[in-house]
Design an enzyme around this catalytic site. Structure first.
Site, mmCIF file in Angstrom:
data_model
loop_
_atom_site.group_PDB
_atom_site.id
_atom_site.type_symbol
_atom_site.label_atom_id
_atom_site.label_comp_id
_atom_site.label_asym_id
_atom_site.label_seq_id
_atom_site.Cartn_x
_atom_site.Cartn_y
_atom_site.Cartn_z
ATOM 1 N N CYS A 153 0.855 -1.069 0.039
ATOM 2 C CA CYS A 153 0.090 -0.103 0.092
ATOM 3 C C CYS A 153 0.650 1.270 0.112
ATOM 4 O O CYS A 153 1.251 1.825 -1.085
ATOM 5 C CB CYS A 153 -0.939 -0.019 1.111
ATOM 6 S SG CYS A 153 -2.519 0.761 0.559
ATOM 7 N N HIS A 158 -3.547 -4.759 0.636
ATOM 8 C CA HIS A 158 -2.992 -5.317 1.674
ATOM 9 C C HIS A 158 -3.263 -6.841 1.778
ATOM 10 O O HIS A 158 -3.918 -7.492 2.231
ATOM 11 C CB HIS A 158 -3.759 -4.901 3.024
ATOM 12 C CG HIS A 158 -3.628 -3.271 3.477
ATOM 13 N ND1 HIS A 158 -2.479 -3.025 3.940
ATOM 14 C CD2 HIS A 158 -4.212 -2.308 2.680
ATOM 15 C CE1 HIS A 158 -2.449 -1.420 3.906
ATOM 16 N NE2 HIS A 158 -3.556 -1.148 3.200
ATOM 17 N N GLU A 189 -1.689 -8.783 3.789
ATOM 18 C CA GLU A 189 -1.603 -9.335 4.981
ATOM 19 C C GLU A 189 -2.841 -9.763 5.877
ATOM 20 O O GLU A 189 -2.928 -10.378 6.666
ATOM 21 C CB GLU A 189 -0.879 -8.394 5.907
ATOM 22 C CG GLU A 189 -1.528 -6.936 6.619
ATOM 23 C CD GLU A 189 -1.262 -5.855 5.324
ATOM 24 O OE1 GLU A 189 -0.960 -6.231 4.131
ATOM 25 O OE2 GLU A 189 -1.495 -4.809 5.840
HETATM 26 N N1 GLN Z 1 -1.882 6.723 2.911
HETATM 27 C C1 GLN Z 1 -2.208 6.132 1.784
HETATM 28 C C2 GLN Z 1 -3.218 6.426 1.087
HETATM 29 O O1 GLN Z 1 -4.532 6.605 1.553
HETATM 30 C C3 GLN Z 1 -1.931 4.637 1.787
HETATM 31 C C4 GLN Z 1 -2.662 4.060 3.041
HETATM 32 C C5 GLN Z 1 -2.030 2.723 3.416
HETATM 33 O O2 GLN Z 1 -1.279 2.446 3.155
HETATM 34 N N2 GLN Z 1 -3.041 1.863 3.779
HETATM 35 O O3 GLN Z 1 -3.548 5.973 -0.030
#
Ligand code: GLN
Length: 556
Positions: free
Chosen positions: A396, A521, A523
């Site tokens: 992400c 994600h 995970e």
């Molecule tokens: N801050 C970034 C976004 O909002 C990544 C978010 C995250 O890593 N969950 O796109």
């Protein structure tokens, strides 16, 4: 407002559902979530269908807007709900995907009650905690049955008995059991301290906590005692006598090396048998072979130790990256390895060099996150890992980091940035999704499961062996398509995209030992004994890397 479907009853089977309530006392952080999950494992192993839910007493609608420092990781379900991290444990332990029905907060309960009041549903009555709030909670106890039948619903009440916040929940379960007496069991988790100076266990905090619980109308049938070591028979007898529970209902849960040991400890204490007896459920022979095999792998003394750096901002608090850490552990077992995590604060890298912190590691993982602090340190870590060909996985925000680093240092886009931090930047490699600008903070991100098309003959495809996958998201920003061509001309492969090709989901560099970043994600979907494909491949590469000269080509 959340509207619930009617409870599904199965006319063919007329199966009854049993309810287990788990409360905690004495201190917080005793591991109610792990105990609830472990009991879920044991009952599932006996062939019962089980679900687990968490009732959180705070007023936020969900933990999505809370700082990771306060709340730890925000876990995301397939249906896009931002939930308590205990749901991650539940999913991992009982190997089942949960939904927005499995986590409620006081905020949600009051929100529903107040919306009903505005809609005139209370027909002129005074709206009160009892019965309106408690009725709303009681409805939620059975909510999972609105989607399918479960033999057992385990409900964990957040907080500690005695807190003002959790009182409506406790009163609701008291009322619930009044109507379902034979079908409910109450488990209370407490701490039994061991005083090393006098060499004795102390039962008083447990007695007080149970007294408190009884004063609000709940008599636990089972007390799980967290302690440094196994309780003696005498101590069990004492707790049984003073707390008015059967001696078999006093369960000793001593500290163990790993959370995955807990189901085995509780099985040994016959927790599942006592629960079945209390609920009138038949005790069936359980099959924990898979679980035992996993735990054996986890403790395998011959496993090769590999060091993986986790470069993030919240490294002081392991709870913030709990699913990432668990995924690494699952992947390690599958690779016959043991992962040693090197926690690297990216802000420290900013004051020093990446080499100082990453020298000697055989994998670098840059997890998700929010906010600019430490971003440049993560870029420096990504540059170092790329140049040294150290296996690297970006998740992400980690993908945003890898993209900006590649744009700046390989493609030569000097002022490459993420729009999250510099909205006015000329080269926003990462930009906000259309429709997200100016959105309210809570529950407005791209959340939950989305499909992703996989390009053949890529690391991504090798990992999943599937043409389309589904993974969970939680973010506002995306790769800016304006830069796609330039990246591809410089060797980057966009191996995963949304099915309509509009959104970049995964990027990789094929000539590296392992260099992959994803917008989702992974995970959230890794489970013991079923490591997530991306973590499995990343750890395999790190293990391989630890054993070879970094100049040698990587072969799997
Ligand atoms: N801050 C970034 C976004 O909002 C990544 C978010 C995250 O890593 N969950 O796109």
């Amino acid at each position: 407002m959340i509207h619930l479907n009617p409870v599904m009853s199965d006319p063919n089977t007329q199966k009854k559902t049993k309810y287990i309530f788990v409360t905690g006392g004495v201190v917080s952080s005793l591991g109610k979530g792990i105990c609830a999950s472990s009991l879920g494992v044991l009952l599932k192993s006996q062939g019962y269908s089980v679900t687990i839910q968490k009732f959180d007493p705070y007023l936020n609608l969900d933990p999505g807007t809370m700082s990771p420092y306060q709340h730890g990781e925000v876990f995301v379900t397939d249906d896009g709900c931002e939930t308590d991290l205990d749901l991650g444990h539940y999913e991992r332990f009982i190997d089942q995907s949960l939904s927005r029905l499995n986590n409620i907060t006081s905020g949600m309960v009051y929100w529903n009650v107040l919306n009903k009041e505005r809609d005139g549903e209370y027909l002129g009555n005074t709206v009160q905690i009892i019965p309106h709030v408690t009725n709303e909670i009681k409805e939620r106890i059975e909510a999972p049955l609105r989607e399918q039948h479960f033999d057992v619903i385990i409900t964990e009440i957040g907080g500690t008995i005695g807190d003002i916040e959790s009182l409506p929940f406790v009163e609701a379960i008291r009322q619930f059991q009044f109507n379902h007496k034979a079908d409910c069991v109450h488990i209370h988790l407490t701490l039994v301290p061991y005083l090393t100076t006098s060499g004795e266990f102390k039962t008083k905090p447990t007695q007080h906590s149970v007294k408190e619980l009884r004063s609000i109308g709940i008599q636990p049938e089972i007390i799980i005692c967290r302690s440094l070591m196994p309780l003696t028979k005498d101590i069990k007898q004492k707790i049984a006598l003073f707390c008015d529970v059967d001696q078999r209902g006093v369960i000793s849960a001593m500290d163990v090396e790993s959370i995955y040991d807990v189901p085995l400890v509780l099985e040994n204490e016959e927790l599942d048998k006592v629960v079945c007896e209390e609920l009138g459920l038949e005790i069936r022979p359980g099959d924990l072979d898979m679980w035992k095999k996993y735990v054996q792998g986890l403790h395998d003394p011959t496993a090769k130790v590999i060091k993986i750096a986790l470069v993030g901002k919240y490294v002081g608090l392991n709870d913030c990256y709990i699913s990432v850490v668990e995924s690494l552990r699952h992947a390690a077992v599958e690779n016959g390895a043991k992962v040693e995590i090197e926690w690297v604060n990216s802000e420290d890298i900013e004051k020093d060099t990446a080499q100082t912190y990453l020298d000697g590691v055989c994998g670098v993982l840059i997890p998700g996150g929010f906010g600019e602090r430490g971003f440049e340190g993560k870029i420096a870590a990504a540059k170092y890992a790329r140049e040294k060909n150290i296996p690297m996985l970006g998740l992400c925000l980690g993908m945003h980091v890898l993209s900006v680093e590649y744009a700046r240092n390989v493609i030569g886009i000097k002022h490459a940035q993420s729009g999250e931090f510099k909205d006015k930047a000329t080269d926003k490699i990462i930009d906000i999704m259309p429709g997200q600008r100016g959105a309210k903070k809570g529950g407005t991100m791209r959340l939950g499961a989305y499909p992703c098309k996989v390009k053949p003959k890529t690391v991504l495809h090798k990992a999943y062996q599937q043409a389309e996958i589904s993974e969970r998201h939680r973010h506002r920003f995306e790769f800016n398509n304006k830069y796609r061509k330039g990246f591809e001309e410089n060797g980057m492969v966009f191996s995963g995209t949304s099915p309509d090709d509009k959104l970049v989901e995964v990027m990789e560099l094929p000539d590296k030992h392992f260099y992959l970043a994803c917008q989702f994600h992974p995970e959230f979907k890794s489970r013991p004994g079923k490591a997530h494909p991306l973590f499995r491949e990343f750890v395999a590469a790190a293990k391989h890397f630890s054993g070879v000269q970094q100049s040698l080509p990587y072969e799997s």
